[in-house]
Design a protein around this motif. Structure first.
Motif, PDB file in Angstrom:
ATOM      1  N   ASP A   1      -2.925   6.958   7.598  1.00  0.00           N
ATOM      2  CA  ASP A   1      -2.396   5.952   6.681  1.00  0.00           C
ATOM      3  C   ASP A   1      -1.029   6.417   6.177  1.00  0.00           C
ATOM      4  O   ASP A   1      -0.904   6.931   5.056  1.00  0.00           O
ATOM      5  CB  ASP A   1      -3.373   5.748   5.523  1.00  0.00           C
ATOM      6  N   VAL A   2       0.021   6.211   6.987  1.00  0.00           N
ATOM      7  CA  VAL A   2       1.364   6.638   6.609  1.00  0.00           C
ATOM      8  C   VAL A   2       1.841   5.878   5.379  1.00  0.00           C
ATOM      9  O   VAL A   2       2.464   6.454   4.481  1.00  0.00           O
ATOM     10  CB  VAL A   2       2.342   6.443   7.787  1.00  0.00           C
ATOM     11  N   GLU A   3       1.547   4.588   5.334  1.00  0.00           N
ATOM     12  CA  GLU A   3       1.951   3.793   4.169  1.00  0.00           C
ATOM     13  C   GLU A   3       1.289   4.318   2.900  1.00  0.00           C
ATOM     14  O   GLU A   3       1.912   4.360   1.835  1.00  0.00           O
ATOM     15  CB  GLU A   3       1.600   2.317   4.388  1.00  0.00           C
TER      16      GLU A   3
ATOM     17  N   GLU B   1      10.218  -0.505  -0.554  1.00  0.00           N
ATOM     18  CA  GLU B   1       9.953  -1.887  -0.138  1.00  0.00           C
ATOM     19  C   GLU B   1      10.603  -2.203   1.206  1.00  0.00           C
ATOM     20  O   GLU B   1      10.005  -2.894   2.045  1.00  0.00           O
ATOM     21  CB  GLU B   1      10.450  -2.853  -1.213  1.00  0.00           C
ATOM     22  N   ARG B   2      11.814  -1.694   1.433  1.00  0.00           N
ATOM     23  CA  ARG B   2      12.477  -1.912   2.714  1.00  0.00           C
ATOM     24  C   ARG B   2      11.699  -1.259   3.849  1.00  0.00           C
ATOM     25  O   ARG B   2      11.579  -1.824   4.944  1.00  0.00           O
ATOM     26  CB  ARG B   2      13.906  -1.361   2.682  1.00  0.00           C
ATOM     27  N   LEU B   3      11.162  -0.086   3.586  1.00  0.00           N
ATOM     28  CA  LEU B   3      10.385   0.615   4.601  1.00  0.00           C
ATOM     29  C   LEU B   3       9.096  -0.132   4.918  1.00  0.00           C
ATOM     30  O   LEU B   3       8.715  -0.281   6.086  1.00  0.00           O
ATOM     31  CB  LEU B   3      10.076   2.038   4.116  1.00  0.00           C
ATOM     32  N   LEU B   4       8.429  -0.625   3.876  1.00  0.00           N
ATOM     33  CA  LEU B   4       7.179  -1.356   4.073  1.00  0.00           C
ATOM     34  C   LEU B   4       7.377  -2.640   4.879  1.00  0.00           C
ATOM     35  O   LEU B   4       6.448  -3.104   5.548  1.00  0.00           O
ATOM     36  CB  LEU B   4       6.564  -1.707   2.717  1.00  0.00           C
ATOM     37  N   ALA B   5       8.577  -3.188   4.837  1.00  0.00           N
ATOM     38  CA  ALA B   5       8.842  -4.463   5.504  1.00  0.00           C
ATOM     39  C   ALA B   5       9.011  -4.327   7.012  1.00  0.00           C
ATOM     40  O   ALA B   5       9.054  -5.338   7.719  1.00  0.00           O
ATOM     41  CB  ALA B   5      10.093  -5.110   4.904  1.00  0.00           C
TER      42      ALA B   5
ATOM     43  N   GLU C   1      15.173   3.550   8.060  1.00  0.00           N
ATOM     44  CA  GLU C   1      14.733   3.284   6.686  1.00  0.00           C
ATOM     45  C   GLU C   1      13.863   4.420   6.148  1.00  0.00           C
ATOM     46  O   GLU C   1      13.871   4.695   4.945  1.00  0.00           O
ATOM     47  CB  GLU C   1      13.977   1.959   6.622  1.00  0.00           C
ATOM     48  N   HIS C   2      13.125   5.078   7.028  1.00  0.00           N
ATOM     49  CA  HIS C   2      12.316   6.225   6.609  1.00  0.00           C
ATOM     50  C   HIS C   2      13.217   7.348   6.104  1.00  0.00           C
ATOM     51  O   HIS C   2      12.936   7.973   5.072  1.00  0.00           O
ATOM     52  CB  HIS C   2      11.455   6.704   7.789  1.00  0.00           C
ATOM     53  N   ARG C   3      14.315   7.588   6.825  1.00  0.00           N
ATOM     54  CA  ARG C   3      15.277   8.598   6.369  1.00  0.00           C
ATOM     55  C   ARG C   3      15.869   8.203   5.018  1.00  0.00           C
ATOM     56  O   ARG C   3      15.955   9.031   4.103  1.00  0.00           O
ATOM     57  CB  ARG C   3      16.386   8.761   7.408  1.00  0.00           C
ATOM     58  N   LEU C   4      16.256   6.935   4.878  1.00  0.00           N
ATOM     59  CA  LEU C   4      16.843   6.466   3.626  1.00  0.00           C
ATOM     60  C   LEU C   4      15.837   6.513   2.477  1.00  0.00           C
ATOM     61  O   LEU C   4      16.209   6.782   1.324  1.00  0.00           O
ATOM     62  CB  LEU C   4      17.382   5.045   3.800  1.00  0.00           C
ATOM     63  N   PHE C   5      14.581   6.270   2.779  1.00  0.00           N
ATOM     64  CA  PHE C   5      13.530   6.348   1.762  1.00  0.00           C
ATOM     65  C   PHE C   5      13.434   7.769   1.210  1.00  0.00           C
ATOM     66  O   PHE C   5      13.436   7.980  -0.016  1.00  0.00           O
ATOM     67  CB  PHE C   5      12.197   5.914   2.373  1.00  0.00           C
TER      68      PHE C   5
END
Length: 245
Positions: A196-198, A129-133, A152-156
């Motif tokens: 579509d990365v998401e 969710e943090r990444l999507l934001a 955030e990508h790394r943390l995801f």
């Protein structure tokens, strides 16, 4: 005495006993590491020890130690009698890196799925969710990956393997992630708008939370391979001879 702020933004606290040589080298090491991974320092670029020492307002020895550590991590190359340079990139290296990363990441994900509990699942959802934001691209200047999104990508991806209890496996995974991140950052301006990365991230999360190991492995392999394919297809446009070796 107040901390000294180096030209690159490193806080160098020169109060006696608070910042020894190894701590100073560590600070410089992490800054150079970040710039290499972000492609601010480009593959093959010569790293002039004197200029770096002047930039960071530190000794030549501190810079040399920092660069030596980065050699050990595979981000910097030591040249015989010629100093240091950022590790070069090549199609062969990228393909080998991608294959190895898929294998290691897959093992870590398998462990995480088998061992993860409700707290791990909650963190995976929260990290997603943090990444999507966040916007993926920096809205200002040349097309490049946003630093906030990259963090955030790394943390995801770390959250996905957060329940893996093998320290050796996670250590190897981190090395491969840093090497791959250089290539991913270089690929950002080349990525076709229709990618579509998401959607790729969503498929990974759905498979992980469903505890479907095989679907997870397919999704992560596809996610990593797409970046590799984009770089290889656009190599002449991006780096010319740097990736054509």
């Amino acid at each position: 005495m107040l901390p000294m702020l180096g030209a690159a933004g490193i806080t160098l606290d020169r109060t006696a006993g608070q910042l020894g040589p190894r701590t100073l080298a560590s600070a410089i090491c992490e800054r150079i590491r970040a710039e290499i991974i972000a492609a601010d320092l480009m593959p093959g670029q010569k790293l002039n020890i004197s200029l770096l020492a002047k930039r960071f307002s530190v000794s030549l020895a501190a810079v040399r130690e920092a660069l030596s550590r980065l050699v050990s991590d595979g981000l910097v190359e030591a040249l015989d009698q010629k100093g240091f340079r950022v590790r070069a990139v090549s199609p062969r290296d990228l393909l080998d890196l991608t294959r190895t990363r898929i294998e290691i990441e897959g093992l870590a994900l398998r462990h995480s799925i088998e061992q993860g509990g409700p707290a791990w699942e909650a963190e995976v959802r929260a990290a997603h969710e943090r990444l999507l934001a966040l916007p993926r691209l920096d809205p200002i200047g040349e097309p490049r990956c946003s630093d906030a999104w990259a963090r955030e990508h790394r943390l995801f991806h770390e959250a996905l393997v957060g329940a893996c209890d093998s320290s050796w496996l996670l250590a190897f995974r981190t090395i491969l992630h840093e090497q791959s991140e250089r290539y991913r950052r270089l690929s950002t301006p080349l990525a076709p708008s229709e990618r579509d990365v998401e959607g790729e991230h969503r498929r990974i999360v759905e498979a992980v939370l469903a505890r479907d190991v095989e679907a997870t492995l397919r999704a992560i392999a596809d996610h990593f391979q797409r970046t590799t394919d984009i770089i290889l297809a656009a190599t002449p446009v991006l780096l010319g001879d740097a990736l054509a070796a």
